[in-house]
Structures are given as C-alpha cells and as structure tokens.
Design a protein around this motif. Structure first.
Motif, PDB file in Angstrom:
ATOM      1  N   THR A   1    -104.775 -46.240 -29.722  1.00 28.74           N
ATOM      2  CA  THR A   1    -104.956 -46.137 -28.268  1.00 28.74           C
ATOM      3  C   THR A   1    -105.870 -44.975 -27.881  1.00 28.74           C
ATOM      4  O   THR A   1    -106.388 -44.953 -26.761  1.00 28.74           O
ATOM      5  CB  THR A   1    -103.591 -45.953 -27.557  1.00 28.74           C
TER       6      THR A   1
ATOM      7  N   HIS B   1    -102.261 -48.853 -33.819  1.00 27.85           N
ATOM      8  CA  HIS B   1    -102.217 -48.537 -32.371  1.00 27.85           C
ATOM      9  C   HIS B   1    -103.600 -48.164 -31.847  1.00 27.85           C
ATOM     10  O   HIS B   1    -104.159 -48.868 -31.019  1.00 27.85           O
ATOM     11  CB  HIS B   1    -101.168 -47.474 -32.035  1.00 27.85           C
TER      12      HIS B   1
ATOM     13  N   PRO C   1    -104.035 -52.945 -32.870  1.00 27.08           N
ATOM     14  CA  PRO C   1    -103.682 -52.288 -31.599  1.00 27.08           C
ATOM     15  C   PRO C   1    -102.211 -52.389 -31.173  1.00 27.08           C
ATOM     16  O   PRO C   1    -101.765 -51.561 -30.383  1.00 27.08           O
ATOM     17  CB  PRO C   1    -104.574 -53.010 -30.583  1.00 27.08           C
TER      18      PRO C   1
ATOM     19  N   ILE D   1    -110.395 -56.081 -35.790  1.00 23.52           N
ATOM     20  CA  ILE D   1    -109.126 -55.959 -35.064  1.00 23.52           C
ATOM     21  C   ILE D   1    -108.151 -57.005 -35.601  1.00 23.52           C
ATOM     22  O   ILE D   1    -108.509 -58.174 -35.739  1.00 23.52           O
ATOM     23  CB  ILE D   1    -109.356 -56.177 -33.553  1.00 23.52           C
TER      24      ILE D   1
ATOM     25  N   LEU E   1    -100.587 -54.248 -28.986  1.00 21.51           N
ATOM     26  CA  LEU E   1    -100.522 -54.149 -27.516  1.00 21.51           C
ATOM     27  C   LEU E   1     -99.138 -54.459 -26.954  1.00 21.51           C
ATOM     28  O   LEU E   1     -98.749 -53.893 -25.931  1.00 21.51           O
ATOM     29  CB  LEU E   1    -101.580 -55.065 -26.888  1.00 21.51           C
TER      30      LEU E   1
ATOM     31  N   ARG F   1    -105.672 -49.230 -22.113  1.00 24.59           N
ATOM     32  CA  ARG F   1    -105.483 -49.901 -23.406  1.00 24.59           C
ATOM     33  C   ARG F   1    -106.379 -51.119 -23.594  1.00 24.59           C
ATOM     34  O   ARG F   1    -106.944 -51.322 -24.681  1.00 24.59           O
ATOM     35  CB  ARG F   1    -104.011 -50.277 -23.606  1.00 24.59           C
TER      36      ARG F   1
ATOM     37  N   THR G   1    -109.968 -50.048 -24.106  1.00 27.34           N
ATOM     38  CA  THR G   1    -110.139 -49.465 -25.446  1.00 27.34           C
ATOM     39  C   THR G   1    -110.329 -50.564 -26.490  1.00 27.34           C
ATOM     40  O   THR G   1    -111.239 -50.501 -27.318  1.00 27.34           O
ATOM     41  CB  THR G   1    -108.891 -48.617 -25.809  1.00 27.34           C
ATOM     42  N   VAL G   2    -109.475 -51.581 -26.433  1.00 22.06           N
ATOM     43  CA  VAL G   2    -109.550 -52.669 -27.420  1.00 22.06           C
ATOM     44  C   VAL G   2    -110.853 -53.448 -27.238  1.00 22.06           C
ATOM     45  O   VAL G   2    -111.541 -53.786 -28.210  1.00 22.06           O
ATOM     46  CB  VAL G   2    -108.318 -53.597 -27.285  1.00 22.06           C
TER      47      VAL G   2
END
Ligand SMILES: [Zn+2]
Length: 362
Positions: free
Chosen positions: A211, A209, A230, A277, A232, A263, A266-267
């Motif tokens: 986040t 996650h 992540p 990732i 999402l 979100r 952040t990614v």
C-alpha cells in the motif's frame, strides 16, 4: 487407488487470456485435449478456468496463532469451495505438511513461518528475532517451506507511534542472498512507504500489500521485476483498524487511513508501470477463507482490465508459482462457471463445478 472417471468439459475452456478451446477431457486425473477412446462418465458445460490461486493466505492460523488440524482442514475446504485449488501460504506457525497427502484438499505452497523483528508483529505468529540472526532464520524457513520465505518488513513501532521499517538494509541483503542460495524467493509484509526501497535494493522478489508504493518506488519495482500481492479485501479493513487504535496511536491511524484512501490508485499505477500483480486475500489471520473471487473483483475496481485481474488469480499466478494451468497432461485442477468471467469477474463468486486432481469436489 480407485479408477477415476473420464470427464468431458465443454463450452469455453479459458486456458489463457488468448487461448480458448471448445473442450477438454479428464482421464486418469489429467487433462487431455485429445478425445479419449472411452466414453465420458460425465459432461460438464460452461466457462472453464484453471483452479484459482490465492497468492496470499494462511492455513493453520487464526487471529490468535496456530490452530488444530480439524480447523486447518475446515479452512482448506473453505478455500476449495471458492475454487481456490492452489494456495500460497504467506506464513504459518503450524506444520501443515500433512495436507500434501490429502488428495481432496487444495495444493499449498508454503513460506514457512513469518520472520519478524522482536515485538513487531501479531503475537504467536512469527519467529521474533533481531537482525544479527536474520540470515540463519531465513535459511531455516527456506528449508522448511516450498520455495518462499516471508519477512515482516514494517510494523507499528510503539515508541514512534507509526509504521516504521523493521530491518537494516545490510542484514536484508545478506539474508535475501542466502534465501536465493537455498533456492527460495523472499517476500515481505509492507504497509508503509519507508521499507520498500531497501527491500527492493536488497534483492527481494515480492511485496505483500504494498500500500505504500509511491511515484518514487513504483519505477524501482518495475525495473527490478518485483511482484506485488495487494490483498485489497484485507486493506478494506484499515479504517476499522484505525478506529480501534487511534486513541493510543493517532499518527498510525492517520497513516492507515491515507494508505487506504489511495489503495486503488496505488494498484492502478503499479499495473500501468508494468509491475506483476497477483490476487491474494490474506485469509486466515482475521479474514475468512474463500475470498479470492472478491479480490479479483477488487482488482477490477482498482482499474485492472478483467483479463489482467483474472490472470492474477489463474494463468499468471500459476506461471509465477511454477505450476501448470490447463495444459496437456497437467493435473486436472479446474473450475467451471455459468457465464464468461471475462465479461464479469463476479461470476467467480459462484462456481458451477470444481474439479480437483480430476475428481469433482464441488
Ligand atoms: Zn498475511
């Protein structure tokens, strides 16, 4: 075992972001780039990727806990129908080892059962324990799993009314070192900000996650080589969760909405900083299986280039998990599409053909 077909796969074989061939063959369930003497039994044309990887899902689990074998099989088949031929199971109370003997089901890399702090996770999911026995449980799950251990790093603290970190740093350091001794990597569920620095400094390998990544913790992850998944498609449910819990836990609801709102940023910031990732959906708790294509599309929406988002579910993820892609002699796990996924990753939603261990299964 029945003699398997010789398949001819042609068009564009995307063996890597820069590694494109015109054709390959499947002989005896394995990939070869050398034309076999035998005539092909079938030809499949299109854009070919390695079997997709869902790097965070749960098999043998639903919203209430462990499920029976028939339901588990259905979940695995839903993943397969979406082209997910390799799943990293991020924690399950079920013993799904029987799947390993089923040639027709996706391959699974298990993280054992979740390890959470007492009353700090979804009921019936985790071993709920206190820090004094964390190392012992981590060793136990490292031996049960396939090279991963899953911790719940933060969760709502009902007394505080918000997400808080679950483990003291010294307990984490000892437990993560023990997992590494057992040959397993460790990952942790983290939504919020405040558990991340301790987990990274304690030697964790991945965060689910993530986040709560910020300008302070992103360089820490990049520097230590800590990957993130992540999920999402799961983070998209935060606003609905916030509505459900805001009367009782207003601070928590505000916090979730804030994490959700930023979100994509952040990614994108994590990607720009060089953090690895991977695509994971978190299917199997409350989310449906088979969403990996949607997750790749979400990663693109967050700002990852198409090649990077594809890599997160194919070449990169397979390398990270120590599994082959479309290499000579590898088990033929591949998915063929109608159009070039590098042009538009949304083609992942509709595979033309799915080949698992050399057999056409979809
Ligand atoms: Zn999960």
């Amino acid at each position: 075992m029945a003699e398997r077909e010789v398949l001819h796969i042609k068009g564009r074989v995307l063996a890597g972001p820069q590694d494109v061939a015109d054709e390959l063959w499947v002989v005896g369930g394995r990939i070869t780039y050398d034309r076999p003497a035998a005539e092909a039994d079938a030809t499949i044309t299109g854009w070919t990727l390695p079997g997709l990887v869902d790097a965070h899902c749960h098999v043998g689990l639903d919203a209430h806990g462990a499920v029976d074998r028939a339901t588990t099989e259905k979940q695995a088949l839903e993943e397969r129908a979406a082209g997910t031929l390799l799943a990293r199971d991020a924690g399950s109370p079920s013993d799904t080892r029987w799947i390993d003997d089923r040639e027709d089901l996706p391959k699974i890399i298990r993280a054992g059962r979740h390890i959470a702090r007492t009353r700090r996770y979804i009921r019936n999911y985790a071993h709920e324990i206190e820090p004094g026995v964390l190392t012992a449980y981590v060793r136990q799950e490292a031996r049960r799993g396939d090279g991963w251990v899953k911790l719940v790093g933060d969760w709502i603290d009902r007394e505080v009314g918000d997400l808080t970190a679950c483990w003291p740093k010294d307990a984490l350091s000892e437990a993560i070192a023990a997992a590494h001794e057992e040959g397993a990597r460790v990952t942790a569920h983290c939504f919020a900000e405040d558990s991340l620095a301790d987990l990274v400094e304690a030697g964790i390998d991945c965060i689910e996650h993530a986040t709560g990544l910020t300008d302070e913790t992103i360089p820490l992850f990049a520097g230590r080589g800590v990957a993130i998944v992540p999920t999402l498609v799961n983070i998209a449910t935060f606003p609905a969760l916030a509505v459900g819990g805001e009367t009782k836990f207003p601070r928590w609801a505000v916090h979730l909405r804030r994490l959700h709102a930023r979100r994509y940023e952040t990614v994108r910031n994590a990607y720009d900083a060089g953090i690895a990732i991977y695509a994971g959906t978190d299917a199997g708790g409350s989310l449906a299986h088979g969403l990996v294509g949607e997750e790749v599309a979400e990663l693109v929406k967050a700002g990852l280039p198409a090649e990077a988002a594809l890599s997160a579910a194919t070449w990169g993820a397979r390398g990270w998990l120590g599994r082959d892609g479309l290499t000579e002699g590898a088990a033929a796990d591949l998915v063929v599409y109608d159009a070039d996924p590098r042009e538009d990753v949304r083609v992942l939603a509709a595979p033309r053909r799915i080949v698992l261990r050399g057999t056409v299964v979809g």
